[in-house]
Design an enzyme around this catalytic site. Structure first.
Site, PDB file in Angstrom:
ATOM      1  N   GLU A 193      53.841 -22.740  35.636  1.00  0.00           N
ATOM      2  CA  GLU A 193      53.086 -21.968  35.932  1.00  0.00           C
ATOM      3  C   GLU A 193      51.852 -21.719  35.512  1.00  0.00           C
ATOM      4  O   GLU A 193      50.705 -21.517  36.157  1.00  0.00           O
ATOM      5  CB  GLU A 193      53.626 -20.392  35.824  1.00  0.00           C
ATOM      6  CG  GLU A 193      54.990 -20.210  36.740  1.00  0.00           C
ATOM      7  CD  GLU A 193      56.023 -19.471  36.111  1.00  0.00           C
ATOM      8  OE1 GLU A 193      55.637 -18.520  35.366  1.00  0.00           O
ATOM      9  OE2 GLU A 193      57.251 -19.322  36.881  1.00  0.00           O
ATOM     10  N   ASN A 201      62.219 -16.127  28.804  1.00  0.00           N
ATOM     11  CA  ASN A 201      60.560 -16.229  29.098  1.00  0.00           C
ATOM     12  C   ASN A 201      60.580 -14.742  30.156  1.00  0.00           C
ATOM     13  O   ASN A 201      60.721 -14.851  31.124  1.00  0.00           O
ATOM     14  CB  ASN A 201      60.050 -17.285  29.711  1.00  0.00           C
ATOM     15  CG  ASN A 201      58.813 -17.322  30.414  1.00  0.00           C
ATOM     16  OD1 ASN A 201      58.029 -16.314  29.925  1.00  0.00           O
ATOM     17  ND2 ASN A 201      58.471 -18.279  30.822  1.00  0.00           N
ATOM     18  N   TRP A 202      59.760 -13.773  29.451  1.00  0.00           N
ATOM     19  CA  TRP A 202      59.616 -12.749  30.126  1.00  0.00           C
ATOM     20  C   TRP A 202      58.367 -12.755  31.324  1.00  0.00           C
ATOM     21  O   TRP A 202      58.092 -11.916  32.197  1.00  0.00           O
ATOM     22  CB  TRP A 202      59.257 -11.466  29.254  1.00  0.00           C
ATOM     23  CG  TRP A 202      60.679 -10.711  28.936  1.00  0.00           C
ATOM     24  CD1 TRP A 202      62.002 -11.315  28.735  1.00  0.00           C
ATOM     25  CD2 TRP A 202      60.879  -9.535  28.371  1.00  0.00           C
ATOM     26  NE1 TRP A 202      63.003 -10.625  28.179  1.00  0.00           N
ATOM     27  CE2 TRP A 202      62.194  -9.263  27.890  1.00  0.00           C
ATOM     28  CE3 TRP A 202      59.955  -8.434  27.964  1.00  0.00           C
ATOM     29  CZ2 TRP A 202      62.763  -8.305  27.454  1.00  0.00           C
ATOM     30  CZ3 TRP A 202      60.310  -7.271  27.493  1.00  0.00           C
ATOM     31  CH2 TRP A 202      61.830  -7.110  27.047  1.00  0.00           C
ATOM     32  N   LYS A 203      57.596 -13.919  31.006  1.00  0.00           N
ATOM     33  CA  LYS A 203      56.453 -14.031  32.069  1.00  0.00           C
ATOM     34  C   LYS A 203      55.471 -12.803  31.924  1.00  0.00           C
ATOM     35  O   LYS A 203      55.564 -12.179  30.870  1.00  0.00           O
ATOM     36  CB  LYS A 203      56.865 -14.394  33.172  1.00  0.00           C
ATOM     37  CG  LYS A 203      57.971 -15.535  33.306  1.00  0.00           C
ATOM     38  CD  LYS A 203      58.079 -16.346  34.690  1.00  0.00           C
ATOM     39  CE  LYS A 203      59.124 -17.429  34.268  1.00  0.00           C
ATOM     40  NZ  LYS A 203      59.367 -18.206  35.485  1.00  0.00           N
ATOM     41  N   SER A 212      66.502 -20.868  37.177  1.00  0.00           N
ATOM     42  CA  SER A 212      67.519 -20.086  37.963  1.00  0.00           C
ATOM     43  C   SER A 212      68.884 -20.180  36.849  1.00  0.00           C
ATOM     44  O   SER A 212      70.118 -20.321  37.456  1.00  0.00           O
ATOM     45  CB  SER A 212      67.820 -20.699  39.349  1.00  0.00           C
ATOM     46  OG  SER A 212      66.730 -20.489  40.243  1.00  0.00           O
ATOM     47  N   GLY A 216      63.046 -19.330  39.752  1.00  0.00           N
ATOM     48  CA  GLY A 216      62.778 -18.167  40.421  1.00  0.00           C
ATOM     49  C   GLY A 216      63.468 -18.400  42.042  1.00  0.00           C
ATOM     50  O   GLY A 216      63.196 -17.370  42.777  1.00  0.00           O
ATOM     51  N   GLY A 248      64.257 -17.129  32.743  1.00  0.00           N
ATOM     52  CA  GLY A 248      62.941 -16.442  33.179  1.00  0.00           C
ATOM     53  C   GLY A 248      63.876 -15.060  33.863  1.00  0.00           C
ATOM     54  O   GLY A 248      64.062 -14.278  32.807  1.00  0.00           O
ATOM     55  N   GLY A 249      64.156 -14.647  35.012  1.00  0.00           N
ATOM     56  CA  GLY A 249      64.478 -13.439  35.490  1.00  0.00           C
ATOM     57  C   GLY A 249      65.810 -12.752  34.734  1.00  0.00           C
ATOM     58  O   GLY A 249      65.657 -11.837  34.548  1.00  0.00           O
ATOM     59  N   HIS A 255      54.085 -24.290  30.524  1.00  0.00           N
ATOM     60  CA  HIS A 255      54.970 -24.150  31.611  1.00  0.00           C
ATOM     61  C   HIS A 255      54.357 -24.379  32.924  1.00  0.00           C
ATOM     62  O   HIS A 255      53.039 -24.380  33.124  1.00  0.00           O
ATOM     63  CB  HIS A 255      54.933 -22.325  31.589  1.00  0.00           C
ATOM     64  CG  HIS A 255      56.170 -22.071  32.310  1.00  0.00           C
ATOM     65  ND1 HIS A 255      55.989 -21.803  33.664  1.00  0.00           N
ATOM     66  CD2 HIS A 255      57.672 -21.698  32.111  1.00  0.00           C
ATOM     67  CE1 HIS A 255      57.131 -21.352  34.239  1.00  0.00           C
ATOM     68  NE2 HIS A 255      58.126 -21.250  33.215  1.00  0.00           N
ATOM     69  N   GLU A 302      62.064 -28.030  33.364  1.00  0.00           N
ATOM     70  CA  GLU A 302      62.116 -26.884  34.441  1.00  0.00           C
ATOM     71  C   GLU A 302      61.769 -27.539  35.710  1.00  0.00           C
ATOM     72  O   GLU A 302      60.646 -27.511  36.056  1.00  0.00           O
ATOM     73  CB  GLU A 302      61.232 -25.709  34.024  1.00  0.00           C
ATOM     74  CG  GLU A 302      61.785 -25.320  32.585  1.00  0.00           C
ATOM     75  CD  GLU A 302      61.173 -23.501  32.542  1.00  0.00           C
ATOM     76  OE1 GLU A 302      62.099 -22.863  32.143  1.00  0.00           O
ATOM     77  OE2 GLU A 302      60.061 -23.315  32.777  1.00  0.00           O
TER      78      GLU A 302
HETATM   79  P1  13P Z   1      63.940 -18.362  36.466  1.00  0.00           P
HETATM   80  O1  13P Z   1      65.107 -18.221  35.369  1.00  0.00           O
HETATM   81  O2  13P Z   1      63.768 -16.990  36.817  1.00  0.00           O
HETATM   82  O3  13P Z   1      64.196 -19.209  37.324  1.00  0.00           O
HETATM   83  O4  13P Z   1      62.786 -18.883  35.554  1.00  0.00           O
HETATM   84  C1  13P Z   1      62.791 -20.019  34.815  1.00  0.00           C
HETATM   85  C2  13P Z   1      61.604 -20.378  33.993  1.00  0.00           C
HETATM   86  O5  13P Z   1      60.546 -20.229  34.485  1.00  0.00           O
HETATM   87  C3  13P Z   1      61.431 -19.891  32.631  1.00  0.00           C
HETATM   88  O6  13P Z   1      60.412 -20.328  31.864  1.00  0.00           O
END
Ligand code: 13P
Length: 249
Positions: free
Chosen positions: A99, A11-13, A212, A173, A233-234, A97, A167
């Site tokens: 977020e 997920n590149w957000k 993470s 993050g 994510g990251g 998600h 999640e």
């Molecule tokens: P991180 O892997 O950066 O913690 O993000 C997880 C996430 O929200 C994937 O959707």
């Protein structure tokens, strides 16, 4: 329980410009040279979907989006419909998600409505659930995710391809993750909640862990019973890191 093939989704957000397409290219080339033992998906921002679709060419890396509107079309300035995503080349879509739940006020009912529309457009939803730190500390993690599953999965998912992602909000993050035992407990509860919601028709859905996930913890997380993949994510932004996770399957 039937074990379906694992799914690792990045997920590149709200990250990614044309200059970053090289990471997708590098991922594709690495997986063509040495195929993954799992499904691999990239979910870039909507602006990159079409360009990434051309670049990936339906090969080793599948393409997903990060959200869609609950309506198939209409006067919703700034929104993107499920049909627009498939038209651009996406085949999966992340929905609910944390977020979006926290930042845009999305409720379980909103997520269910989006999933219904996504499935009708031929998209495979990845539906996210997860507790906040306060909810975990209050011992409510299982109750929260079970309630989210009950409210966020529409009837129309039965028998269709979809995934659920667990999640924990406090693990996103932050570099913090639940213990392996804690992940297993919640994933087992999610499996029961999916069964309660959709019956056996939901058994094939993989339950991904997200929060993470990095190359150095991926293998042990992916080995947990009922962990059917990861939502990253990251560490999905750089091909070398994402590959380190994919090779942990
Ligand atoms: P991180 O892997 O950066 O913690 O993000 C997880 C996430 O929200 C994937 O959707």
């Amino acid at each position: 329980m039937k074990q379906s093939v694992k799914l690792i989704a990045g997920n590149w957000k709200m990250n990614g410009l044309a200059v970053n397409l090289g990471e997708a290219e590098a991922l594709k080339q690495a997986l063509e040279a040495d195929p993954a033992a799992c499904r691999v998906v990239l979910c870039p921002p909507a602006t990159l979907i079409e360009r990434m679709a051309r670049l990936l060419g339906g090969g080793a890396v599948e393409l997903g989006a990060q959200d869609c509107h609950a309506s198939p079309s209409g006067a919703f300035t700034g929104s993107t419909s499920a049909g627009m995503l498939t038209d651009a080349g996406a085949r999966l879509v992340i929905l609910g998600h944390s977020e979006r739940r926290a930042g845009f006020g999305e409720t379980d009912a909103d997520v269910a409505a989006k999933a219904e529309t996504a499935v009708a457009a031929g998209l495979e939803p990845i539906i996210c659930v997860g507790e906040t730190l306060a909810q975990r500390e209050a011992g409510e993690a299982v109750a929260v995710v079970s309630r989210q599953i009950a409210g966020s999965l529409p009837d129309s998912l039965a028998g269709r391809p979809f995934a659920v992602a667990y999640e924990p909000v406090w693990a996103i993050g932050t570099g913090r993750t639940p213990t392996l035992e804690e992940i297993e407990v919640v994933h087992r509860a999610i499996r029961l909640a999916i069964r309660a919601r959709l019956g056996e028709a939901g058994d094939i859905a993989p339950i991904l862990y997200g929060g993470s996930v990095k190359p150095d913890n991926a293998a042990e997380i992916l080995a947990i019973p009922e962990v059917g993949g990861a939502l990253v994510g990251g560490a999905s932004l750089k091909a070398v890191d994402f590959l380190g996770i994919i090779r942990g399957v």
